[in-house]
Design a protein around this motif. Structure first.
Motif, PDB file in Angstrom:
ATOM      1  N   MET A   1      89.040  12.691  64.954  1.00  0.00           N
ATOM      2  CA  MET A   1      88.160  13.815  65.195  1.00  0.00           C
ATOM      3  C   MET A   1      86.716  13.337  65.045  1.00  0.00           C
ATOM      4  O   MET A   1      86.417  12.486  64.213  1.00  0.00           O
ATOM      5  CB  MET A   1      88.444  14.946  64.207  1.00  0.00           C
ATOM      6  N   ILE A   2      85.850  13.915  65.854  1.00  0.00           N
ATOM      7  CA  ILE A   2      84.418  13.647  65.768  1.00  0.00           C
ATOM      8  C   ILE A   2      83.755  14.925  65.271  1.00  0.00           C
ATOM      9  O   ILE A   2      83.993  16.013  65.809  1.00  0.00           O
ATOM     10  CB  ILE A   2      83.812  13.271  67.137  1.00  0.00           C
ATOM     11  N   ARG A   3      82.907  14.780  64.256  1.00  0.00           N
ATOM     12  CA  ARG A   3      82.197  15.932  63.721  1.00  0.00           C
ATOM     13  C   ARG A   3      80.701  15.638  63.720  1.00  0.00           C
ATOM     14  O   ARG A   3      80.272  14.581  63.266  1.00  0.00           O
ATOM     15  CB  ARG A   3      82.667  16.239  62.310  1.00  0.00           C
ATOM     16  N   LEU A   4      79.929  16.575  64.263  1.00  0.00           N
ATOM     17  CA  LEU A   4      78.475  16.492  64.246  1.00  0.00           C
ATOM     18  C   LEU A   4      77.956  17.637  63.395  1.00  0.00           C
ATOM     19  O   LEU A   4      78.441  18.771  63.508  1.00  0.00           O
ATOM     20  CB  LEU A   4      77.913  16.600  65.665  1.00  0.00           C
ATOM     21  N   SER A   5      76.987  17.335  62.534  1.00  0.00           N
ATOM     22  CA  SER A   5      76.339  18.389  61.757  1.00  0.00           C
ATOM     23  C   SER A   5      74.859  18.056  61.642  1.00  0.00           C
ATOM     24  O   SER A   5      74.465  16.893  61.713  1.00  0.00           O
ATOM     25  CB  SER A   5      76.974  18.518  60.370  1.00  0.00           C
ATOM     26  N   GLY A   6      74.058  19.094  61.519  1.00  0.00           N
ATOM     27  CA  GLY A   6      72.634  18.863  61.372  1.00  0.00           C
ATOM     28  C   GLY A   6      71.817  20.079  61.738  1.00  0.00           C
ATOM     29  O   GLY A   6      72.299  21.215  61.644  1.00  0.00           O
ATOM     30  N   ALA A  34      87.474  21.107  77.076  1.00  0.00           N
ATOM     31  CA  ALA A  34      88.702  20.502  76.562  1.00  0.00           C
ATOM     32  C   ALA A  34      88.357  19.638  75.353  1.00  0.00           C
ATOM     33  O   ALA A  34      87.399  18.869  75.389  1.00  0.00           O
ATOM     34  CB  ALA A  34      89.351  19.650  77.642  1.00  0.00           C
ATOM     35  N   GLY A  35      89.098  19.815  74.286  1.00  0.00           N
ATOM     36  CA  GLY A  35      88.898  18.992  73.101  1.00  0.00           C
ATOM     37  C   GLY A  35      87.915  19.545  72.096  1.00  0.00           C
ATOM     38  O   GLY A  35      87.749  18.978  71.010  1.00  0.00           O
ATOM     39  N   CYS A  36      87.250  20.662  72.403  1.00  0.00           N
ATOM     40  CA  CYS A  36      86.336  21.277  71.440  1.00  0.00           C
ATOM     41  C   CYS A  36      87.162  22.043  70.411  1.00  0.00           C
ATOM     42  O   CYS A  36      87.949  22.923  70.758  1.00  0.00           O
ATOM     43  CB  CYS A  36      85.345  22.215  72.124  1.00  0.00           C
ATOM     44  N   ILE A  37      86.981  21.706  69.150  1.00  0.00           N
ATOM     45  CA  ILE A  37      87.662  22.401  68.058  1.00  0.00           C
ATOM     46  C   ILE A  37      86.783  23.540  67.541  1.00  0.00           C
ATOM     47  O   ILE A  37      87.261  24.646  67.300  1.00  0.00           O
ATOM     48  CB  ILE A  37      88.009  21.415  66.924  1.00  0.00           C
ATOM     49  N   ARG A  57      88.114  16.941  69.260  1.00  0.00           N
ATOM     50  CA  ARG A  57      89.406  16.303  69.009  1.00  0.00           C
ATOM     51  C   ARG A  57      89.291  14.793  68.866  1.00  0.00           C
ATOM     52  O   ARG A  57      89.907  14.182  67.995  1.00  0.00           O
ATOM     53  CB  ARG A  57      90.373  16.672  70.135  1.00  0.00           C
ATOM     54  N   ASP A  58      88.486  14.173  69.742  1.00  0.00           N
ATOM     55  CA  ASP A  58      88.380  12.716  69.720  1.00  0.00           C
ATOM     56  C   ASP A  58      87.069  12.282  70.377  1.00  0.00           C
ATOM     57  O   ASP A  58      86.292  13.113  70.846  1.00  0.00           O
ATOM     58  CB  ASP A  58      89.584  12.069  70.424  1.00  0.00           C
ATOM     59  N   ARG A  59      86.841  10.989  70.398  1.00  0.00           N
ATOM     60  CA  ARG A  59      85.610  10.422  70.954  1.00  0.00           C
ATOM     61  C   ARG A  59      85.453  10.772  72.438  1.00  0.00           C
ATOM     62  O   ARG A  59      84.356  11.082  72.889  1.00  0.00           O
ATOM     63  CB  ARG A  59      85.601   8.900  70.742  1.00  0.00           C
ATOM     64  N   ALA A  60      86.534  10.751  73.191  1.00  0.00           N
ATOM     65  CA  ALA A  60      86.454  11.062  74.623  1.00  0.00           C
ATOM     66  C   ALA A  60      85.966  12.497  74.846  1.00  0.00           C
ATOM     67  O   ALA A  60      85.131  12.747  75.716  1.00  0.00           O
ATOM     68  CB  ALA A  60      87.806  10.835  75.299  1.00  0.00           C
ATOM     69  N   ALA A  61      86.472  13.440  74.065  1.00  0.00           N
ATOM     70  CA  ALA A  61      86.038  14.834  74.198  1.00  0.00           C
ATOM     71  C   ALA A  61      84.578  14.987  73.799  1.00  0.00           C
ATOM     72  O   ALA A  61      83.808  15.703  74.458  1.00  0.00           O
ATOM     73  CB  ALA A  61      86.928  15.748  73.353  1.00  0.00           C
ATOM     74  N   PHE A  62      84.167  14.313  72.743  1.00  0.00           N
ATOM     75  CA  PHE A  62      82.774  14.359  72.305  1.00  0.00           C
ATOM     76  C   PHE A  62      81.858  13.753  73.369  1.00  0.00           C
ATOM     77  O   PHE A  62      80.817  14.327  73.703  1.00  0.00           O
ATOM     78  CB  PHE A  62      82.611  13.626  70.975  1.00  0.00           C
ATOM     79  N   ASP A  63      82.250  12.614  73.917  1.00  0.00           N
ATOM     80  CA  ASP A  63      81.446  11.961  74.951  1.00  0.00           C
ATOM     81  C   ASP A  63      81.344  12.830  76.204  1.00  0.00           C
ATOM     82  O   ASP A  63      80.278  12.914  76.824  1.00  0.00           O
ATOM     83  CB  ASP A  63      82.012  10.588  75.293  1.00  0.00           C
ATOM     84  N   ALA A  64      82.437  13.493  76.570  1.00  0.00           N
ATOM     85  CA  ALA A  64      82.409  14.394  77.727  1.00  0.00           C
ATOM     86  C   ALA A  64      81.451  15.557  77.465  1.00  0.00           C
ATOM     87  O   ALA A  64      80.703  15.979  78.360  1.00  0.00           O
ATOM     88  CB  ALA A  64      83.810  14.911  78.036  1.00  0.00           C
ATOM     89  N   HIS A  65      81.438  16.062  76.250  1.00  0.00           N
ATOM     90  CA  HIS A  65      80.497  17.121  75.873  1.00  0.00           C
ATOM     91  C   HIS A  65      79.054  16.633  76.017  1.00  0.00           C
ATOM     92  O   HIS A  65      78.206  17.325  76.574  1.00  0.00           O
ATOM     93  CB  HIS A  65      80.758  17.580  74.437  1.00  0.00           C
ATOM     94  N   GLN A  66      78.785  15.448  75.518  1.00  0.00           N
ATOM     95  CA  GLN A  66      77.430  14.896  75.613  1.00  0.00           C
ATOM     96  C   GLN A  66      76.997  14.755  77.077  1.00  0.00           C
ATOM     97  O   GLN A  66      75.869  15.076  77.430  1.00  0.00           O
ATOM     98  CB  GLN A  66      77.353  13.545  74.895  1.00  0.00           C
TER      99      GLN A  66
END
Length: 92
Positions: A1-6, A34-37, A57-66
């Motif tokens: 899982m990838i978590r961003l906070s700030g 897809a993959g957003c928790i 969910r994972d790095r791929a989902a986070f990268d797609a979001h970015q």
């Protein structure tokens, strides 16, 4: 899982207005990815600062979001706002 906070730290009323205007659509679009928790941009006691928290969910989902975000009205309107973010990759 990838978590961003700030935080998003606005320096002007125009920056704050951009966050308030574009936040609902950005939150809805991100939560539908897809993959957003989870995804939240919350007000704080300081009207110029917003707390941001997101999990994917994972790095791929986070990268797609970015990638999607960089091509959005949200990014066009808020790209100059100071972002104080920390990204963590959590492993099982």
């Amino acid at each position: 899982m990838i978590r961003l906070s700030g935080r998003l730290v606005c320096m002007t009323e125009e920056e704050r207005a951009a966050v308030l205007t574009h936040r609902p659509a950005h939150e809805a679009a991100t939560r539908a990815e897809a993959g957003c928790i989870s995804f939240r941009i919350d007000d704080t006691d300081d009207p110029m600062i917003f707390d941001v928290s997101e999990s994917f969910r994972d790095r791929a989902a986070f990268d797609a979001h970015q990638t999607r975000t960089r091509d959005s009205a949200w990014f066009a309107a808020t790209r100059r706002i100071l972002r104080d973010f920390r990204v963590e990759e959590l492993r099982d």
